[in-house]
Scaffold this active site. Structure first.
Site, short mmCIF file in Angstrom:
data_model
loop_
_atom_site.label_atom_id
_atom_site.label_comp_id
_atom_site.label_asym_id
_atom_site.label_seq_id
_atom_site.Cartn_x
_atom_site.Cartn_y
_atom_site.Cartn_z
N ALA A 132 0.84 -1.20 0.00
CA ALA A 132 0.00 0.00 0.00
C ALA A 132 0.87 1.24 0.00
O ALA A 132 1.59 1.52 0.96
CB ALA A 132 -0.93 0.01 1.22
N GLY A 133 0.84 1.96 -1.10
CA GLY A 133 1.59 3.21 -1.19
C GLY A 133 0.62 4.34 -1.40
O GLY A 133 0.18 5.00 -0.46
N SER A 134 0.23 4.51 -2.65
CA SER A 134 -0.75 5.55 -2.97
C SER A 134 -2.08 5.29 -2.27
O SER A 134 -2.74 6.20 -1.80
CB SER A 134 -0.99 5.59 -4.48
N ILE A 191 11.15 4.30 3.57
CA ILE A 191 11.09 5.30 4.64
C ILE A 191 12.39 6.12 4.66
O ILE A 191 13.46 5.58 4.97
CB ILE A 191 10.89 4.63 6.03
N ASP A 230 -0.17 18.83 3.23
CA ASP A 230 -0.50 20.21 2.89
C ASP A 230 0.72 21.11 2.92
O ASP A 230 0.83 22.05 2.15
CB ASP A 230 -1.58 20.75 3.84
N ARG A 238 3.91 18.89 0.41
CA ARG A 238 3.87 18.82 -1.06
C ARG A 238 4.43 20.06 -1.74
O ARG A 238 5.20 19.93 -2.69
CB ARG A 238 2.45 18.47 -1.55
N GLU A 279 5.81 11.17 -2.05
CA GLU A 279 4.84 12.16 -1.59
C GLU A 279 3.58 12.18 -2.46
O GLU A 279 2.95 13.21 -2.64
CB GLU A 279 5.46 13.57 -1.59
N GLY A 280 3.23 11.04 -3.01
CA GLY A 280 2.07 10.96 -3.88
C GLY A 280 2.51 11.05 -5.33
O GLY A 280 3.10 12.05 -5.73
#
Lengths: 393, 406
Positions: B146-148, B173, B262, B265, B385-386
């Site tokens: 599980a990442g995104s 990490i 928030d 990013r 970071e997404g």
């Protein structure tokens, strides 16, 4: 301090123009396109909102608005209709030329007619470009005759060419060549030496009347030769302001196309759900939204830096906004599919308008080369010196 | 007022960070990349310097440290913290993003402790950074499966008296191996989705908490990327971030995970801007030195056009990041804008770095020319970071009237 905050008066004027654009421009977009002109009542409304000479200093009868305010206003106008944004702004172009090149007395004398309450009926035109113009200067000539001047030549791509109440004509003083011998003259209404050529039909922006201007022994008094302290600097400033305004229009056009596609794709269903709920469509919308914002901040930065006399961000903004607006308009047509291609919806018009708009400001290529020349610390030899001059004035 | 000028303090931070980056960071960049490691003595010197520096000279990379540049409040109680952080970070990333990511400090673990932690927890976990030596925090969300899809994490936590028992695996990490503590996200019950999430601070040396492996990567090689293993790790109640009451409302654990983004990013976006700017400037200077009238003009014009385009893309991306940071400073929700900034910056930076390699030609492949390193380094900015795709999901869910089900 880095800030994206609007002043209170900027918010007010933005709100006013947004409402004007939504009520008076967008619903009539096709009507104005077919007529190829804007009704007098619309020009009057625009004038009454105080937008008539928004950017002229107060001493010259204007509002003295800052360049950032100008950018906000142009984005909203073009959001309503890019063609109307250009057509309504025509008096400003001539006014801008007079402000950048005329002395104080000339500013008072020539701008008054745009500022007065009946000023909305009057338009101005700038005759600058020529077909196959020399690298520096003009083919159109100005010859001394008694106490005045006689102009001869042809100007191309002039907004309101031949029909404006006042033309600012750029010409070469007899016997000179290059920028040192170039000058600008005001030709007033009723001068039989100035005629408009046939109206040129455009790819987009049909509301804008563009024609050649033909000068045949056009006689004008000496006082109508604009008297700048620095001709070249005046011309550069005129085009810089024009370039900024046009880049802001591209942002407004892009936002219009994006928002239209955003609404449409949420209404239109396929395979049982709104098409916007498919990732391919949603991601495209996300990219369009991002494109609009990035272009807007580039324009804001250009406006704010230009106030400070720094022009490179403007050259960047011009090319950036042209590219972003084209991409967003193209995406909008694509997302609407067949509906994007037919005239029942405005998006096909925006895809044509954005290409036309790109030529009402400096060409992206010239803007990019100006940036590169600055970054590389040398003029790019062998390439025409870039003045950020548009094709259409 | 719309303005893009730096304040004089910001200009000082920028200049200081730039000089530092140029004279201290850049010179070790290639070797650190080759060795997959930044020498400890270098980091130690860096952190000592950082402690000696007076407030205002060093950007506060992440919230939670207090007293950093831009943290003074104006009349409305607003700070310029995020804007300051971005200005400093761009310069450091210009030097070497790996060094920046390896700077001692709470790292991405900072925001959840700051925003979700109780005052006692903030005190306890942040105090370690005042002690001498190299101290790190880390952020453990991603798992092999599980990442995104954050809601899909499987690392489990179950209550056992006044403790929790954690089991699972975390991967990718940053600074995970050397961190004093890691914020670990776990679930009480995967079927509850986001509502089942809990955030724990797991301290180094806790029995059952071990290092799996250190990854060898395409780029950012000097930055440590670790796999962490949790086998029956007993965590006291006091290490549950925010305390149990905090999670009674449902999705708090998930929100804590998301809240980090928030502010992080736009930061990650501006790091991409820093790398892209480095690559652009390198290519520009290369053209300036090697191509002056030595080539036919059309070739030169194409290079000039490419450079101009790259320059404005870098500037546009920076403005997007500044915008999101300005919103964060103003206390305005910025999830959409933060995602826009990050997605835009990553995409732009990949193009700029690829252009730089291309402009240098064969020289672009040589390691001593840096651009091949930046070309490798930059790719991950469209992933961590997404991913770019996740950013587009975040954006589209916020621009559409109803949230689509994808």
């Amino acid at each position: 301090m880095i800030s994206f905050a609007l002043e209170e008066d900027q918010q007010m004027i933005q709100e006013t123009v947004r409402k004007f654009a939504a009520e008076a421009l967008r619903p009539k977009l096709r009507e104005h396109e077919k007529a190829g002109a804007l009704p007098g009542a619309l020009r009057q409304k625009f004038h009454e909102l105080g937008l008539g000479l928004l950017d002229a200093p107060e001493a010259a009868g204007g509002q003295g608005a800052s360049l950032t305010t100008l950018a906000l206003v142009q984005e909203e106008l073009a959001f309503g209709d890019p063609g109307a944004a250009v057509a309504l702004w025509a008096p400003h172009l001539a006014a801008q030329a007079i402000l950048c090149l005329g002395d104080e007395a000339q500013q008072q004398r020539f701008l008054g007619r745009f500022a007065d309450p009946k000023g909305f009926t009057r338009t101005g035109a700038v005759g600058y470009c020529e077909r196959a113009a020399p690298l520096a200067g003009f083919h159109t000539t100005a010859k001394r005759q008694g106490a005045g001047w006689v102009l001869n030549g042809k100007k191309a791509f002039v907004v309101e060419g031949g029909s404006a109440d006042l033309h600012v004509i750029f010409a070469q003083l007899d016997g000179t060549s290059g920028w040192d011998g170039a000058a600008a003259f005001v030709v007033e209404a009723g001068n039989s030496g100035l005629k408009g050529g046939e109206r040129q039909r455009l790819l987009g922006l049909e509301t804008v009347k563009v024609a050649e201007v033909i000068l045949e022994n056009c006689q004008i008094p000496d006082g109508n030769r604009l008297n700048p302290t620095d001709f070249r600097a005046g011309v550069l400033e005129m085009f810089a302001r024009g370039g900024l305004i046009n880049a802001a229009r591209q942002v407004g056009l892009a936002r219009a196309a994006y928002e239209f596609a955003l609404d449409y794709t949420q209404e239109r269903k396929a395979f049982g759900k709104p098409v916007a709920h498919f990732q391919a469509i949603a991601f495209t919308l996300a990219e369009m939204a991002t494109d609009v914002e990035a272009a807007r901040w580039m324009v804001w930065r250009a406006a704010s830096e230009l106030e400070r006399g720094e022009g490179t961000p403007l050259a960047e903004a011009v090319a950036h906004a042209n590219e972003a607006a084209w991409r967003v308009a193209d995406n909008a047509v694509q997302l609407l599919g067949g509906a994007g291609y037919v005239q029942d919806y405005p998006v096909e018009k925006w895809l044509r308008d954005t290409k036309a708009l790109a030529l009402f400001g400096p060409p992206s290529e010239a803007a990019d080369l100006a940036v590169a020349a600055r970054e590389l610390g040398e003029p790019l030899s062998g390439l025409p010196s870039s003045t950020l001059q548009p094709f259409f004035t | 007022m719309i303005d893009f000028q730096l304040t004089s303090t910001q200009a000082q931070v920028k200049e200081f960070a730039h000089q530092f980056s140029k004279t201290v960071v850049r010179p070790i960049s290639l070797e650190a990349d080759r060795n997959h490691r930044i020498p400890d003595e270098f980091m130690l010197r860096l952190s000592q310097m950082r402690q000696m520096m007076t407030v205002g000279e060093v950007p506060a990379e992440y919230g939670g440290e207090g007293g950093g540049a831009g943290e003074s409040k104006d009349k409305k109680g607003k700070t310029q913290k995020n804007r300051f952080a971005l200005i400093g970070a761009e310069e450091l990333a210009w030097g070497d993003a790996s060094v920046l990511l390896s700077l001692p400090g709470p790292g991405l673990g900072g925001p959840p402790v700051q925003f979700t932690g109780t005052p006692e927890q903030r005190q306890r976990f942040f105090s370690v950074f005042k002690e001498p030596g190299l101290h790190y925090g880390a952020y453990g969300l991603t798992e092999p499966g599980a990442g995104s899809d954050v809601a899909g994490i499987r690392t489990s936590c179950r209550k056992d008296g006044k403790h929790w028992i954690l089991n699972g695996r975390k991967c990718f990490i940053t600074n995970g191996g050397r961190a004093d503590w890691v914020v670990i996200f776990a679930t009480v019950d995967p079927s509850q989705g986001r509502a089942g999430h809990r955030a724990f601070v797991v301290e180094k040396g806790t029995p059952g908490f071990s290092l799996g492996k250190i990854e060898e990567k395409m780029g950012l090689r000097a930055s440590e990327t670790a796999e962490l293993v949790l086998e029956d790790v007993r965590i006291p109640d006091e290490n549950l971030l925010g305390g149990e009451a905090h999670y009674a409302r449902g999705k708090e654990g998930f929100m804590a995970a998301m809240k980090t983004f928030d502010s992080s990013r736009p930061m990650v976006g501006v790091l991409a801007v820093g790398i892209a700017r480095a690559a652009y400037e390198h290519a520009r200077d290369f053209v300036r030195e090697h191509y002056q009238l030595a080539r036919a003009i059309p070739r030169y014009a194409v290079l000039a056009q490419t450079l101009a385009e790259d320059k404005r893309l870098v500037d546009a991306a920076r403005l997007m990041c500044w915008r999101a940071a300005w919103m964060a400073d103003e206390g305005v929700p910025n999830a959409k804008e933060a995602s826009m900034a990050k997605a835009y910056a990553a995409k732009m930076a990949m193009k700029v770095c690829a252009d730089a390699v291309q402009i240098l030609g064969a020289h672009g492949l040589e390691q001593q020319q840096f651009v091949e390193k930046w070309y490798r380094d930059i790719k991950v900015f469209d992933i961590f970071e997404g991913t770019g795709q996740i950013q587009r999901i975040v954006i589209s869910k916020r621009i559409l009237r109803e949230s689509p089900n994808f």
